[in-house]
Write a protein that holds these residues in place. Structure first.
Motif, PDB file in Angstrom:
ATOM      1  N   LYS A   5      39.380  73.505  38.060  1.00  0.00           N
ATOM      2  CA  LYS A   5      40.818  73.723  37.888  1.00  0.00           C
ATOM      3  C   LYS A   5      41.538  72.386  37.950  1.00  0.00           C
ATOM      4  N   LYS A   6      42.817  72.395  37.628  1.00  0.00           N
ATOM      5  CA  LYS A   6      43.649  71.198  37.708  1.00  0.00           C
ATOM      6  C   LYS A   6      43.845  70.801  39.176  1.00  0.00           C
ATOM      7  N   SER A   7      43.745  69.496  39.443  1.00  0.00           N
ATOM      8  CA  SER A   7      43.942  68.983  40.807  1.00  0.00           C
ATOM      9  C   SER A   7      44.835  67.748  40.747  1.00  0.00           C
ATOM     10  N   ALA A   8      45.124  67.176  41.888  1.00  0.00           N
ATOM     11  CA  ALA A   8      45.969  65.976  41.958  1.00  0.00           C
ATOM     12  C   ALA A   8      45.344  64.795  41.208  1.00  0.00           C
ATOM     13  N   ALA A   9      44.026  64.787  41.091  1.00  0.00           N
ATOM     14  CA  ALA A   9      43.325  63.679  40.438  1.00  0.00           C
ATOM     15  C   ALA A   9      42.874  64.023  39.021  1.00  0.00           C
ATOM     16  N   GLY A  10      43.440  65.056  38.425  1.00  0.00           N
ATOM     17  CA  GLY A  10      43.019  65.490  37.084  1.00  0.00           C
ATOM     18  C   GLY A  10      42.413  66.873  37.191  1.00  0.00           C
ATOM     19  N   TYR A  66      32.922  67.362  38.547  1.00  0.00           N
ATOM     20  CA  TYR A  66      34.350  67.588  38.761  1.00  0.00           C
ATOM     21  C   TYR A  66      34.770  67.455  40.231  1.00  0.00           C
ATOM     22  N   ILE A  67      33.814  67.189  41.116  1.00  0.00           N
ATOM     23  CA  ILE A  67      34.155  66.980  42.528  1.00  0.00           C
ATOM     24  C   ILE A  67      34.817  65.607  42.642  1.00  0.00           C
ATOM     25  N   ASN A  68      36.015  65.597  43.192  1.00  0.00           N
ATOM     26  CA  ASN A  68      36.772  64.353  43.322  1.00  0.00           C
ATOM     27  C   ASN A  68      36.484  63.644  44.640  1.00  0.00           C
ATOM     28  N   HIS A  69      36.886  62.366  44.670  1.00  0.00           N
ATOM     29  CA  HIS A  69      36.754  61.543  45.871  1.00  0.00           C
ATOM     30  C   HIS A  69      37.815  61.924  46.901  1.00  0.00           C
ATOM     31  N   SER A  70      37.434  61.836  48.152  1.00  0.00           N
ATOM     32  CA  SER A  70      38.386  61.912  49.247  1.00  0.00           C
ATOM     33  C   SER A  70      37.893  61.013  50.371  1.00  0.00           C
ATOM     34  N   CYS A  71      38.802  60.279  50.967  1.00  0.00           N
ATOM     35  CA  CYS A  71      38.452  59.442  52.124  1.00  0.00           C
ATOM     36  C   CYS A  71      38.128  60.309  53.342  1.00  0.00           C
ATOM     37  N   TYR A 110      36.418  51.579  41.080  1.00  0.00           N
ATOM     38  CA  TYR A 110      37.180  52.548  40.293  1.00  0.00           C
ATOM     39  C   TYR A 110      38.458  53.067  40.957  1.00  0.00           C
ATOM     40  N   ILE A 111      38.458  53.217  42.277  1.00  0.00           N
ATOM     41  CA  ILE A 111      39.587  53.868  42.943  1.00  0.00           C
ATOM     42  C   ILE A 111      40.642  52.872  43.422  1.00  0.00           C
ATOM     43  N   LYS A 112      40.216  51.810  44.074  1.00  0.00           N
ATOM     44  CA  LYS A 112      41.161  50.834  44.622  1.00  0.00           C
ATOM     45  C   LYS A 112      42.126  50.279  43.575  1.00  0.00           C
ATOM     46  N   PRO A 113      41.652  49.899  42.363  1.00  0.00           N
ATOM     47  CA  PRO A 113      42.582  49.342  41.369  1.00  0.00           C
ATOM     48  C   PRO A 113      43.716  50.307  40.969  1.00  0.00           C
ATOM     49  N   GLY A 115      44.617  53.061  42.971  1.00  0.00           N
ATOM     50  CA  GLY A 115      45.168  53.687  44.162  1.00  0.00           C
ATOM     51  C   GLY A 115      44.508  55.019  44.429  1.00  0.00           C
ATOM     52  N   CYS A 116      44.194  55.279  45.675  1.00  0.00           N
ATOM     53  CA  CYS A 116      43.522  56.516  46.056  1.00  0.00           C
ATOM     54  C   CYS A 116      44.532  57.667  46.072  1.00  0.00           C
ATOM     55  N   LYS A 117      44.150  58.793  45.460  1.00  0.00           N
ATOM     56  CA  LYS A 117      45.031  59.953  45.377  1.00  0.00           C
ATOM     57  C   LYS A 117      44.586  61.075  46.301  1.00  0.00           C
TER      58      LYS A 117
END
Length: 123
Positions: A5-10, A66-71, A110-113, A115-117
């Protein structure tokens, strides 16, 4: 079960059913590449499983892509016998997005340039 589904990161991968802590959510699948092939191909869906092998998770049939990154992820990848399984780090309720920490190397490249969402960084 899971659904894209649609998420904050796409697009993201969300639960349809609950998962218990330690339960397998999904396998990260794709074509197996040598390190040399992976270096030539490059890309953000490559999952290095050893110093000699990398899974190319680019195909859309790899739903785990489709699993997104999270800190502060609720899941984590575990490599077992040249396979990558995504496990729940805690109880995950229906409707929650499945996320895990992609690691320092990916984060820097990929993420730092951009910004982390992730939820931890945006709130």
């Amino acid at each position: 079960g899971v659904q894209v589904k649609k998420s904050a990161a796409g697009l993201g991968l969300f639960t349809v059913a609950p998962f218990k802590r330690g339960e397998t959510i999904i396998e990260y699948v794709g074509n197996m590449l040598t390190t040399e092939q992976a270096d030539k191909k490059a890309g953000k869906y490559l999952f290095e499983i050893s110093s000699r092998r990398t899974i190319d998770g680019t195909p859309r049939w790899n739903t785990a892509r489709y699993i997104n990154h999270s800190c502060r992820g609720n899941a984590e990848p575990i490599i077992y016998k040249h396979c990558v399984y995504i496990f729940a780090k805690r109880k995950i309720l229906p409707g929650e997005e499945i996320v895990y920490d992609y690691g320092k190397e990916f984060w820097k490249e990929y993420i730092k340039p951009k910004g982390c969402k992730c939820e931890k960084c945006t709130f």
